[in-house]
Design a protein around this motif. Structure first.
Motif, PDB file in Angstrom:
ATOM      1  N   TYR A 220      73.718 -34.723 -25.878  1.00  0.00           N
ATOM      2  CA  TYR A 220      74.305 -33.540 -26.510  1.00  0.00           C
ATOM      3  C   TYR A 220      74.158 -33.602 -28.032  1.00  0.00           C
ATOM      4  O   TYR A 220      73.727 -32.629 -28.663  1.00  0.00           O
ATOM      5  CB  TYR A 220      75.777 -33.437 -26.110  1.00  0.00           C
ATOM      6  N   GLU A 221      74.501 -34.745 -28.621  1.00  0.00           N
ATOM      7  CA  GLU A 221      74.448 -34.869 -30.082  1.00  0.00           C
ATOM      8  C   GLU A 221      73.012 -34.834 -30.598  1.00  0.00           C
ATOM      9  O   GLU A 221      72.730 -34.249 -31.661  1.00  0.00           O
ATOM     10  CB  GLU A 221      75.136 -36.165 -30.523  1.00  0.00           C
ATOM     11  N   ALA A 222      72.085 -35.453 -29.863  1.00  0.00           N
ATOM     12  CA  ALA A 222      70.677 -35.403 -30.258  1.00  0.00           C
ATOM     13  C   ALA A 222      70.148 -33.976 -30.177  1.00  0.00           C
ATOM     14  O   ALA A 222      69.380 -33.535 -31.037  1.00  0.00           O
ATOM     15  CB  ALA A 222      69.847 -36.329 -29.372  1.00  0.00           C
ATOM     16  N   ALA A 223      70.565 -33.246 -29.164  1.00  0.00           N
ATOM     17  CA  ALA A 223      70.160 -31.840 -29.022  1.00  0.00           C
ATOM     18  C   ALA A 223      70.637 -31.021 -30.216  1.00  0.00           C
ATOM     19  O   ALA A 223      69.902 -30.165 -30.730  1.00  0.00           O
ATOM     20  CB  ALA A 223      70.714 -31.270 -27.720  1.00  0.00           C
ATOM     21  N   LYS A 224      71.853 -31.289 -30.677  1.00  0.00           N
ATOM     22  CA  LYS A 224      72.371 -30.573 -31.855  1.00  0.00           C
ATOM     23  C   LYS A 224      71.502 -30.841 -33.078  1.00  0.00           C
ATOM     24  O   LYS A 224      71.173 -29.928 -33.841  1.00  0.00           O
ATOM     25  CB  LYS A 224      73.821 -30.996 -32.145  1.00  0.00           C
ATOM     26  N   LEU A 225      71.130 -32.112 -33.264  1.00  0.00           N
ATOM     27  CA  LEU A 225      70.295 -32.472 -34.420  1.00  0.00           C
ATOM     28  C   LEU A 225      68.935 -31.781 -34.356  1.00  0.00           C
ATOM     29  O   LEU A 225      68.443 -31.241 -35.351  1.00  0.00           O
ATOM     30  CB  LEU A 225      70.100 -33.988 -34.473  1.00  0.00           C
ATOM     31  N   VAL A 226      68.323 -31.799 -33.185  1.00  0.00           N
ATOM     32  CA  VAL A 226      66.984 -31.205 -33.028  1.00  0.00           C
ATOM     33  C   VAL A 226      67.034 -29.703 -33.220  1.00  0.00           C
ATOM     34  O   VAL A 226      66.152 -29.109 -33.867  1.00  0.00           O
ATOM     35  CB  VAL A 226      66.398 -31.571 -31.649  1.00  0.00           C
ATOM     36  N   ARG A 227      68.062 -29.064 -32.706  1.00  0.00           N
ATOM     37  CA  ARG A 227      68.154 -27.597 -32.799  1.00  0.00           C
ATOM     38  C   ARG A 227      68.377 -27.118 -34.243  1.00  0.00           C
ATOM     39  O   ARG A 227      68.077 -25.967 -34.562  1.00  0.00           O
ATOM     40  CB  ARG A 227      69.261 -27.081 -31.885  1.00  0.00           C
ATOM     41  N   GLU A 228      68.880 -28.007 -35.103  1.00  0.00           N
ATOM     42  CA  GLU A 228      69.010 -27.632 -36.510  1.00  0.00           C
ATOM     43  C   GLU A 228      67.642 -27.404 -37.138  1.00  0.00           C
ATOM     44  O   GLU A 228      67.478 -26.545 -38.012  1.00  0.00           O
ATOM     45  CB  GLU A 228      69.758 -28.731 -37.273  1.00  0.00           C
ATOM     46  N   ILE A 334      71.632 -42.124 -31.263  1.00  0.00           N
ATOM     47  CA  ILE A 334      71.390 -40.678 -31.258  1.00  0.00           C
ATOM     48  C   ILE A 334      70.207 -40.312 -32.136  1.00  0.00           C
ATOM     49  O   ILE A 334      69.366 -39.482 -31.755  1.00  0.00           O
ATOM     50  CB  ILE A 334      72.658 -39.933 -31.709  1.00  0.00           C
ATOM     51  N   SER A 335      70.099 -40.921 -33.315  1.00  0.00           N
ATOM     52  CA  SER A 335      69.006 -40.582 -34.225  1.00  0.00           C
ATOM     53  C   SER A 335      67.654 -40.964 -33.632  1.00  0.00           C
ATOM     54  O   SER A 335      66.663 -40.232 -33.795  1.00  0.00           O
ATOM     55  CB  SER A 335      69.207 -41.258 -35.581  1.00  0.00           C
ATOM     56  N   ALA A 336      67.590 -42.111 -32.948  1.00  0.00           N
ATOM     57  CA  ALA A 336      66.334 -42.525 -32.310  1.00  0.00           C
ATOM     58  C   ALA A 336      65.957 -41.555 -31.194  1.00  0.00           C
ATOM     59  O   ALA A 336      64.777 -41.217 -31.027  1.00  0.00           O
ATOM     60  CB  ALA A 336      66.459 -43.941 -31.753  1.00  0.00           C
ATOM     61  N   LEU A 337      66.944 -41.108 -30.428  1.00  0.00           N
ATOM     62  CA  LEU A 337      66.688 -40.146 -29.359  1.00  0.00           C
ATOM     63  C   LEU A 337      66.169 -38.838 -29.938  1.00  0.00           C
ATOM     64  O   LEU A 337      65.163 -38.277 -29.452  1.00  0.00           O
ATOM     65  CB  LEU A 337      67.979 -39.905 -28.562  1.00  0.00           C
ATOM     66  N   MET A 341      62.449 -36.993 -29.406  1.00  0.00           N
ATOM     67  CA  MET A 341      62.353 -35.588 -29.000  1.00  0.00           C
ATOM     68  C   MET A 341      61.452 -34.827 -29.973  1.00  0.00           C
ATOM     69  O   MET A 341      60.575 -34.056 -29.561  1.00  0.00           O
ATOM     70  CB  MET A 341      63.744 -34.955 -28.972  1.00  0.00           C
ATOM     71  N   GLU A 342      61.657 -35.093 -31.271  1.00  0.00           N
ATOM     72  CA  GLU A 342      60.846 -34.413 -32.282  1.00  0.00           C
ATOM     73  C   GLU A 342      59.382 -34.840 -32.202  1.00  0.00           C
ATOM     74  O   GLU A 342      58.483 -34.050 -32.516  1.00  0.00           O
ATOM     75  CB  GLU A 342      61.412 -34.696 -33.681  1.00  0.00           C
ATOM     76  N   HIS A 343      59.136 -36.077 -31.777  1.00  0.00           N
ATOM     77  CA  HIS A 343      57.744 -36.508 -31.602  1.00  0.00           C
ATOM     78  C   HIS A 343      57.029 -35.595 -30.617  1.00  0.00           C
ATOM     79  O   HIS A 343      55.889 -35.153 -30.882  1.00  0.00           O
ATOM     80  CB  HIS A 343      57.683 -37.949 -31.098  1.00  0.00           C
ATOM     81  N   HIS A 347      53.954 -33.256 -31.413  1.00  0.00           N
ATOM     82  CA  HIS A 347      52.715 -33.731 -30.778  1.00  0.00           C
ATOM     83  C   HIS A 347      52.713 -33.269 -29.320  1.00  0.00           C
ATOM     84  O   HIS A 347      52.825 -34.071 -28.398  1.00  0.00           O
ATOM     85  CB  HIS A 347      52.612 -35.260 -30.854  1.00  0.00           C
ATOM     86  N   SER A 348      52.581 -31.989 -29.138  1.00  0.00           N
ATOM     87  CA  SER A 348      52.729 -31.406 -27.795  1.00  0.00           C
ATOM     88  C   SER A 348      51.663 -31.892 -26.812  1.00  0.00           C
ATOM     89  O   SER A 348      51.887 -31.877 -25.598  1.00  0.00           O
ATOM     90  CB  SER A 348      52.714 -29.879 -27.866  1.00  0.00           C
TER      91      SER A 348
END
Length: 382
Positions: A220-228, A334-337, A341-343, A347-348
């Motif tokens: 959940y917390e990683a999703a919040k970071l990515v969605r920002e 969380i930051s590593a997760l 995700m951002e990788h 890099h799709s």
């Protein structure tokens, strides 16, 4: 029963696992044996019908697999004792903690020839320092040591080598025990078929009970970071919220259900359509898995993965640098997760490449037919 057929009694703590995790094994067993199942009440009609079509004899109980209930546990022990006396099975196959602990003791008392308890992960019993769960863990360890006391009839099955080594280090088992390691529950590659993952609208899927040690908060917390940074990225969560001792707190559950960060789907009978619609499967678990089934299902369907460098989970990542299928991250990080995700977002192409590699790795190591062949050998049925 013909002279060469054996009686096999299976005991579990949830009827939902019978076909989902053991369906192909049951099919193998009924071909040459008479199979009986001792399970908590079956609520899914298709499970009842399938077991009936396989000529599996079902006996239901009221065991609360994930909760503490002395009354229901004692009732379970008595029912199982009478059932074993009635059936007189040649082989007793319990899996998950309560059936393993209670069932192995009862089966030993009844002198069943072949007892094959399978530990599908050790959960938080050997890893969590939380005070409220410590006494449960202590009791579990004591009971496990008692139930698994070495004798020639007991053949213990593990789903990863780390669990075996941990029980040895804890003094619960020793060199006199007959112990075997198989590659999880396996995955049916004819049922979980490959599909090309979506890379234009990227989505991350987590499949898990809503308990802390599965990493729900981290997801959940990683999703919040990515969605920002990437507001168009989708996050989905499948799994039941129940009275487990390690259930996530109500506030987190309410935030998840709000749908602002994650789409919460709840419990489903078939995860395949959701995996098919996902780009990446995520399980940031530090629970003490056997080998997490949801990751195997994702790999089989060609999905890249992110999981933790923790017991059971690390088994799902191919150690070969030439055929990467996903990422291992530190637990509770969380930051590593979010970074992994951002990788995939940046890099799709790796979503496609890692997914194909995962499917190959699943074929090599986790094909349910390979796992079941090992299981039948341990049960002395092949």
């Amino acid at each position: 029963m013909t002279a060469n057929r054996k009686k096999v009694l299976i005991a579990c703590n949830s009827s939902r696992t019978l076909l989902q995790f053991r369906g192909k094994l049951i099919e193998e067993l009924v071909a040459k044996n008479d199979v009986y199942v001792f399970t908590p009440k079956i609520s899914q009609e298709h499970v009842k019908e399938k077991l009936k079509s396989l000529n599996v004899t079902v006996y239901e109980n009221e065991l609360k697999g994930n909760n503490i209930s002395i009354f229901s546990d004692l009732k379970y022990i008595v029912q199982l004792y009478h059932l074993i006396k009635e059936i007189k099975p040649d082989i007793f196959f319990p899996y998950t903690f309560k059936p393993v602990i209670y069932g192995t003791v009862v089966a030993n008392l009844c002198k069943i020839d072949c007892i094959t308890p399978m530990l599908t992960g050790l959960g938080y019993n050997f890893t969590d320092k939380n005070t409220k769960k410590r006494w449960v863990s202590t009791i579990t360890k004591v009971m496990l040591k008692f139930s698994l006391s070495a004798n020639k009839r007991i053949r213990i099955i593990f789903q990863n080598r780390d669990d075996y080594l941990r029980l040895v280090a804890s003094g619960i088992i020793g060199i006199k025990h007959q112990a075997f390691v198989v590659n999880g529950s396996g995955v049916d590659l004819t049922d979980y078929t490959y599909s090309v993952p979506e890379t234009k609208v990227i989505s991350f899927l987590m499949i898990s009970r809503l308990i802390n040690a599965k990493g729900v908060k981290e997801f959940y917390e990683a999703a919040k970071l990515v969605r920002e940074k990437f507001p168009g990225i989708k996050f989905k969560l499948i799994g039941a919220y129940d009275g487990n001792i390690d259930a996530i707190d109500p506030e987190l559950y309410a935030n998840i259900r709000s749908g602002e960060v994650i789409q919460y789907i709840g419990q489903v009978d078939d995860v395949k359509p959701y995996i098919r619609n996902a780009s990446i499967v995520v399980l940031p678990s530090y629970y003490g898995e056997g080998v997490p089934r949801c990751i195997l299902e994702g790999m089989a369907m060609g999905r890249a993965v992110i999981t933790c460098d923790s017991v059971g989970c690390r088994e799902t990542i191919n150690p070969s640098a030439k055929q990467p299928n996903g990422f291992l991250i530190p637990i509770k990080n969380i930051s590593a997760l979010a970074a992994k995700m951002e990788h995939y977002i940046n890099h799709s192409r790796d979503i496609l490449v890692y997914g194909l590699n995962g499917r190959r790795f699943a074929k090599q190591k986790f094909d349910v037919n390979l796992v079941n062949a090992a299981m039948l050998k341990i049960m002395e049925l092949s």
